[in-house]
Design a protein around this motif. Sequence first.
Motif, PDB file in Angstrom:
ATOM      1  N   UNK A  50      -3.804 -83.058   0.335  1.00 55.70           N
ATOM      2  CA  UNK A  50      -4.666 -83.104  -1.149  1.00 55.70           C
ATOM      3  C   UNK A  50      -4.673 -81.667  -1.484  1.00 55.70           C
ATOM      4  N   UNK A  51      -4.275 -80.784  -1.023  1.00 55.77           N
ATOM      5  CA  UNK A  51      -4.367 -79.343  -1.471  1.00 55.77           C
ATOM      6  C   UNK A  51      -3.340 -78.678  -2.050  1.00 55.77           C
ATOM      7  N   UNK A  52      -3.473 -78.732  -3.540  1.00 55.08           N
ATOM      8  CA  UNK A  52      -2.080 -78.289  -4.592  1.00 55.08           C
ATOM      9  C   UNK A  52      -2.003 -76.614  -4.080  1.00 55.08           C
ATOM     10  N   UNK A  53      -0.692 -76.168  -4.151  1.00 55.03           N
ATOM     11  CA  UNK A  53      -0.499 -74.880  -4.231  1.00 55.03           C
ATOM     12  C   UNK A  53       0.839 -74.643  -4.828  1.00 55.03           C
ATOM     13  N   UNK A  54       0.793 -73.218  -5.112  1.00 57.68           N
ATOM     14  CA  UNK A  54       2.175 -72.594  -5.857  1.00 57.68           C
ATOM     15  C   UNK A  54       2.618 -71.445  -5.038  1.00 57.68           C
ATOM     16  N   UNK A  55       3.657 -71.137  -4.737  1.00 56.57           N
ATOM     17  CA  UNK A  55       4.227 -70.246  -3.893  1.00 56.57           C
ATOM     18  C   UNK A  55       5.341 -69.597  -4.858  1.00 56.57           C
ATOM     19  N   UNK A  56       5.095 -68.279  -5.147  1.00 55.86           N
ATOM     20  CA  UNK A  56       5.818 -67.269  -5.897  1.00 55.86           C
ATOM     21  C   UNK A  56       6.599 -66.069  -5.146  1.00 55.86           C
ATOM     22  N   UNK A  57       7.683 -65.862  -5.644  1.00 52.74           N
ATOM     23  CA  UNK A  57       8.137 -64.764  -5.087  1.00 52.74           C
ATOM     24  C   UNK A  57       8.555 -63.360  -6.237  1.00 52.74           C
ATOM     25  N   UNK A  58       7.637 -62.449  -5.965  1.00 48.70           N
ATOM     26  CA  UNK A  58       7.851 -61.254  -6.906  1.00 48.70           C
ATOM     27  C   UNK A  58       8.639 -60.489  -6.385  1.00 48.70           C
ATOM     28  N   UNK A  59       8.966 -59.613  -7.212  1.00 46.47           N
ATOM     29  CA  UNK A  59       9.762 -58.280  -6.765  1.00 46.47           C
ATOM     30  C   UNK A  59       9.366 -57.569  -5.481  1.00 46.47           C
ATOM     31  N   UNK A  60       8.038 -57.379  -5.340  1.00 44.16           N
ATOM     32  CA  UNK A  60       7.575 -56.600  -3.959  1.00 44.16           C
ATOM     33  C   UNK A  60       6.760 -57.587  -3.134  1.00 44.16           C
ATOM     34  N   UNK A  61       6.425 -58.739  -3.329  1.00 45.56           N
ATOM     35  CA  UNK A  61       5.705 -59.638  -2.515  1.00 45.56           C
ATOM     36  C   UNK A  61       5.635 -61.056  -2.812  1.00 45.56           C
ATOM     37  N   UNK A 120      10.822 -63.554   7.029  1.00 44.04           N
ATOM     38  CA  UNK A 120      10.859 -62.388   8.068  1.00 44.04           C
ATOM     39  C   UNK A 120      10.676 -61.166   7.245  1.00 44.04           C
ATOM     40  N   UNK A 121      10.817 -60.839   5.956  1.00 42.12           N
ATOM     41  CA  UNK A 121      10.641 -59.606   5.322  1.00 42.12           C
ATOM     42  C   UNK A 121       8.954 -59.735   4.840  1.00 42.12           C
ATOM     43  N   UNK A 122       8.274 -60.432   5.181  1.00 35.60           N
ATOM     44  CA  UNK A 122       6.756 -60.478   4.984  1.00 35.60           C
ATOM     45  C   UNK A 122       6.071 -59.390   5.900  1.00 35.60           C
ATOM     46  N   UNK A 123       5.484 -58.274   5.291  1.00 35.06           N
ATOM     47  CA  UNK A 123       4.616 -57.509   6.076  1.00 35.06           C
ATOM     48  C   UNK A 123       3.323 -57.982   6.195  1.00 35.06           C
ATOM     49  N   UNK A 124       3.255 -58.325   7.750  1.00 34.72           N
ATOM     50  CA  UNK A 124       1.782 -58.943   8.131  1.00 34.72           C
ATOM     51  C   UNK A 124       0.684 -58.008   8.103  1.00 34.72           C
ATOM     52  N   UNK A 139      -1.958 -62.625  -1.667  1.00 36.12           N
ATOM     53  CA  UNK A 139      -0.669 -61.965  -1.666  1.00 36.12           C
ATOM     54  C   UNK A 139      -0.047 -61.327  -0.603  1.00 36.12           C
ATOM     55  N   UNK A 140       1.279 -61.586  -0.091  1.00 37.72           N
ATOM     56  CA  UNK A 140       1.642 -60.813   0.798  1.00 37.72           C
ATOM     57  C   UNK A 140       2.792 -59.928   0.487  1.00 37.72           C
ATOM     58  N   UNK A 141       2.439 -58.738   0.979  1.00 35.85           N
ATOM     59  CA  UNK A 141       3.672 -57.780   0.533  1.00 35.85           C
ATOM     60  C   UNK A 141       5.031 -57.692   1.276  1.00 35.85           C
ATOM     61  N   UNK A 142       6.253 -57.666   0.624  1.00 40.68           N
ATOM     62  CA  UNK A 142       7.543 -57.732   1.280  1.00 40.68           C
ATOM     63  C   UNK A 142       7.591 -56.173   2.046  1.00 40.68           C
ATOM     64  N   UNK A 143       8.334 -56.178   3.255  1.00 39.33           N
ATOM     65  CA  UNK A 143       8.721 -54.941   3.741  1.00 39.33           C
ATOM     66  C   UNK A 143       9.971 -54.512   2.873  1.00 39.33           C
ATOM     67  N   UNK A 144       9.950 -53.195   2.867  1.00 39.13           N
ATOM     68  CA  UNK A 144      10.893 -52.542   2.283  1.00 39.13           C
ATOM     69  C   UNK A 144      12.464 -53.016   2.867  1.00 39.13           C
ATOM     70  N   UNK A 145      13.172 -52.961   1.995  1.00 31.71           N
ATOM     71  CA  UNK A 145      14.836 -53.409   2.787  1.00 31.71           C
ATOM     72  C   UNK A 145      15.287 -52.280   3.671  1.00 31.71           C
ATOM     73  N   UNK A 146      15.900 -52.559   4.582  1.00 30.92           N
ATOM     74  CA  UNK A 146      16.202 -51.596   5.588  1.00 30.92           C
ATOM     75  C   UNK A 146      17.505 -50.592   4.679  1.00 30.92           C
TER      76      UNK A 146
END
Length: 159
Positions: A50-61, A120-124, A139-146
Amino acid sequence: MAGMVFGLENPMMTALQHLLDIPDGETGAPGGEKQGPTRAYVRDARAMAATPADVKELPGAYAFVVDMPGLGSGDIQVQVEDERVLVISGERRREEKEDTKYLRMERRMGKLMRKFVLPENADMEKISGACRDGVLTVTVEKLPPPEPKKPKTIQVQVA
């Protein structure tokens, strides 16, 4: 029973009411074996559905946008479980006043919850949240690409 007041005395409603009335840990089965989901599991499953949510992928997060109507910042919890599971939860309670009598209650009360497995590329270490007008954005930032590995140069000796 409350169901009988509204004309909902069919067997399915009775079984559902019975399931919701079972306290945690009580099974009724010989040997103490669990027969069905616990009350906490049913409550959490209903909250997640019953809890609506949206998930977006942005360039850095990654952005998780969840409706949390009527909740303040102290009522909302954002946690990371099992190293990669983002859990967003809160609880909306009914305002209890002695001189108030509800004639109709249509707004949802109770637990709000969503769980997301982070990529896997999420920065905890870089997770932030902001709630505005009843909408929570985590907002969960992405790890920089290797960086690409440079080839290793080996000196060859000529004899």
